[in-house]
Design an enzyme around this catalytic site. Structure first.
Site, short mmCIF file in Angstrom:
data_model
loop_
_atom_site.label_atom_id
_atom_site.label_comp_id
_atom_site.label_asym_id
_atom_site.label_seq_id
_atom_site.Cartn_x
_atom_site.Cartn_y
_atom_site.Cartn_z
N ARG A 1 0.87 -1.18 0.00
CA ARG A 1 0.00 0.00 0.00
C ARG A 1 0.91 1.23 0.00
NH1 ARG A 1 -4.08 -0.92 4.92
NH2 ARG A 1 -4.91 1.11 4.25
N HIS A 2 0.34 2.37 -0.32
CA HIS A 2 1.05 3.66 -0.20
C HIS A 2 1.43 3.87 1.26
CE1 HIS A 2 -2.70 4.76 1.70
NE2 HIS A 2 -3.29 4.11 0.69
N ASN B 1 -5.79 8.46 6.35
CA ASN B 1 -5.58 7.29 7.21
C ASN B 1 -5.42 7.74 8.66
OD1 ASN B 1 -3.50 6.02 4.62
ND2 ASN B 1 -5.51 5.19 5.16
N ARG C 1 -1.51 9.65 -3.16
CA ARG C 1 -0.74 8.93 -2.14
C ARG C 1 0.15 7.82 -2.71
NH1 ARG C 1 -6.25 8.23 -1.64
NH2 ARG C 1 -7.16 6.18 -1.15
N GLU D 1 -8.24 3.12 -5.44
CA GLU D 1 -8.93 2.45 -4.35
C GLU D 1 -10.42 2.27 -4.67
OE1 GLU D 1 -9.04 0.36 -2.47
OE2 GLU D 1 -8.60 0.84 -0.39
N HIS E 1 -3.67 0.24 -3.13
CA HIS E 1 -4.53 0.54 -1.97
C HIS E 1 -5.08 -0.76 -1.38
CE1 HIS E 1 -4.56 4.75 -3.37
NE2 HIS E 1 -4.46 4.16 -4.56
O1 F6P Z 1 -8.96 2.99 4.86
C1 F6P Z 1 -8.20 2.91 3.76
C2 F6P Z 1 -8.98 2.34 2.61
O2 F6P Z 1 -8.09 2.22 1.55
C3 F6P Z 1 -10.22 3.13 2.19
O3 F6P Z 1 -9.95 4.19 1.30
C4 F6P Z 1 -11.10 2.06 1.62
O4 F6P Z 1 -12.46 2.46 1.52
C5 F6P Z 1 -10.86 0.96 2.60
O5 F6P Z 1 -9.50 1.03 2.95
C6 F6P Z 1 -11.15 -0.42 2.06
O6 F6P Z 1 -11.18 -1.35 3.12
P1 F6P Z 1 -12.57 -1.93 3.65
O7 F6P Z 1 -13.18 -2.58 2.45
O8 F6P Z 1 -12.17 -2.92 4.70
O9 F6P Z 1 -13.44 -0.84 4.15
#
Ligand code: F6P
Length: 404
Positions: A208-209, A215, A260, A280, A346
């Site tokens: 990941r970044h 975050n 990012r 993402e 991501h």
């Molecule tokens: O929190 C970081 C992230 O990359 C968000 O931008 C994204 O919505 C999420 O993780 C994805 O993870 P999850 O599907 O568990 O919510």
């Protein structure tokens, strides 16, 4: 599957299974060799495979029919694609399979693998010496026995011909691909997958970044800059890149189009390929919110996502299934590339890619662990990847970043 022993049939079969399952098509492998090992025993000398050994022929046919029966029952239980992995090296055996499948309304495509001597030699050494068929046997004797086994099959081998219907012939693992009577969506996907795969071994790194501003405050999505700790990670990644990645050869570096991942990659000081498909998961109406905010403002949405994280689609956004479809071209390119690759992307997208590479069921994908500030190093082995998780730091406080 069709082909003499050591033509990489199981390698290809497992890859197809992984790919189709990942795309959401229920796919299962029926390996006739495993039936033989289970019901007759693994340690069979080459004479067992001699087409002039009537007892061997009888037992092998029995195993082939047992696997075929199981395959048919699996279709009846809702299976979509079955890969019947055996040599299937004669017209007669293939006609038997065709007839049985026709009766059950199952379409057959023969995938025949034909390889040059060098590939056969490499396959024998890479996969057969570790096979349960040769446990505790001197490697040179094992190779000699396996060669004799191949000879038995070669004497009666009949390549697939046009009268046998749909087929895909893979010559020298993708150097040439011949197709005959291939129609329909899934069959075409299969062809484009098979023209891209190869057996050149090279590592893949996923990360990941570095930690981004969102975050830090627990917001999802957005397009924010790296935090101070995230920038430190980018420097640590640069050091890792110089010490461990760059020496692997001419490396490809892929990022998403979001700030990012660019900022993380920019410190590497080299060209990167930007993929929009690596962005993402699109959280739509929920973009920029924290998980507690989503839960409070949209409790129905929260519940729906908790019930089915794979299929749930954010209003005006995407689901994990959407992400899988979106990254499919990236996965095909990962398969096609023979160079080592570093992917900087991501959480959700890397879950999808990592899930593909490690052969996870789609339902598991949204829950896979892809922590920040960690590189996942995947090194190919006989049928998949060996994995190392390398936390490069800086460590993040346990409460940092959202959790869903
Ligand atoms: O929190 C970081 C992230 O990359 C968000 O931008 C994204 O919505 C999420 O993780 C994805 O993870 P999850 O599907 O568990 O919510």
């Amino acid at each position: 599957m069709v082909g003499l022993p050591a033509r990489g049939k199981t390698y290809v079969a497992r890859k197809i299974m992984r790919y189709l399952n990942w795309l959401g098509h229920k796919t299962r492998l029926f390996n006739v060799g495993n039936y033989r090992r289970e019901h007759i025993g693994s340690l069979q000398a080459h004479a067992f495979f001699d087409p002039e050994n009537p007892e061997g022929v009888r037992q092998r046919t029995q195993m082939a029919l047992m696997a075929l029966d199981d395959m048919v029952s699996w279709f009846k239980q809702g299976g979509e694609v079955a890969i019947y992995d055996a040599t299937n090296s004669t017209h007669e055996r293939r006609a038997l399979i065709q007839e049985r499948c026709e009766r059950e309304n199952v379409r057959v495509i023969f995938i025949e693998s034909i390889c040059d001597e060098a590939t056969v030699e490499a396959n024998v050494r890479a996969t057969k010496l570790d096979s349960p068929d040769y446990v505790g046997i001197d490697p040179d004797l094992a190779v000699a026995d396996f060669r004799a086994r191949i000879e038995h099959y070669a004497r009666v081998y009949e390549p697939v011909d046009e009268s046998e219907g749909s087929y895909i012939k893979l010559i020298d693992v993708g150097r040439q691909v011949n197709v005959n009577r291939i129609h329909g969506y899934l069959a075409s996907r299969l062809v484009s997958f098979l023209v891209n795969i190869h057996n050149v071994s090279r590592p893949i790194w996923l990360t990941r970044h570095g930690q981004a501003e969102y975050n830090v405050v627990g917001r999802i999505g957005g397009n924010t800059h790296l935090s101070a700790l995230g920038t430190k990670y980018a420097h640590n990644l640069k050091q890792f890149y110089d010490e461990r990645i760059a020496p692997a050869g001419e490396v490809e570096v892929w990022t998403s189009t979001l700030v990012r991942t660019h900022e993380t990659a920019s410190i590497l000081g080299r060209q990167t390929l930007q993929w929009r498909a690596l962005n993402e998961v699109e959280a739509g109406m929920c973009d920029g919110l924290t998980y507690p905010e989503i839960k409070e403002r949209y409790p129905e949405e929260w519940r729906a996502r908790s019930r089915d994280k794979l299929g749930y689609r954010y209003p005006q956004g995407e689901s994990y299934m959407d992400v899988i479809q979106r990254v499919e071209p990236v996965v095909l390119e990962l398969e096609r590339q023979k160079r080592p690759i570093l992917v900087i992307s991501h959480q959700a997208v890397l879950r999808a890619i990592y899930g593909y590479l490690t052969g996870r069921e789609p339902e598991q994908i949204p829950h896979l662990s892809i922590p920040l500030h960690t590189v996942l190093e995947l090194t190919p082995n006989a049928y998949g990847f060996a994995e190392k998780r390398l936390p490069l730091g800086p460590e993040l406080p346990p409460h940092s970043g959202p959790s869903s």
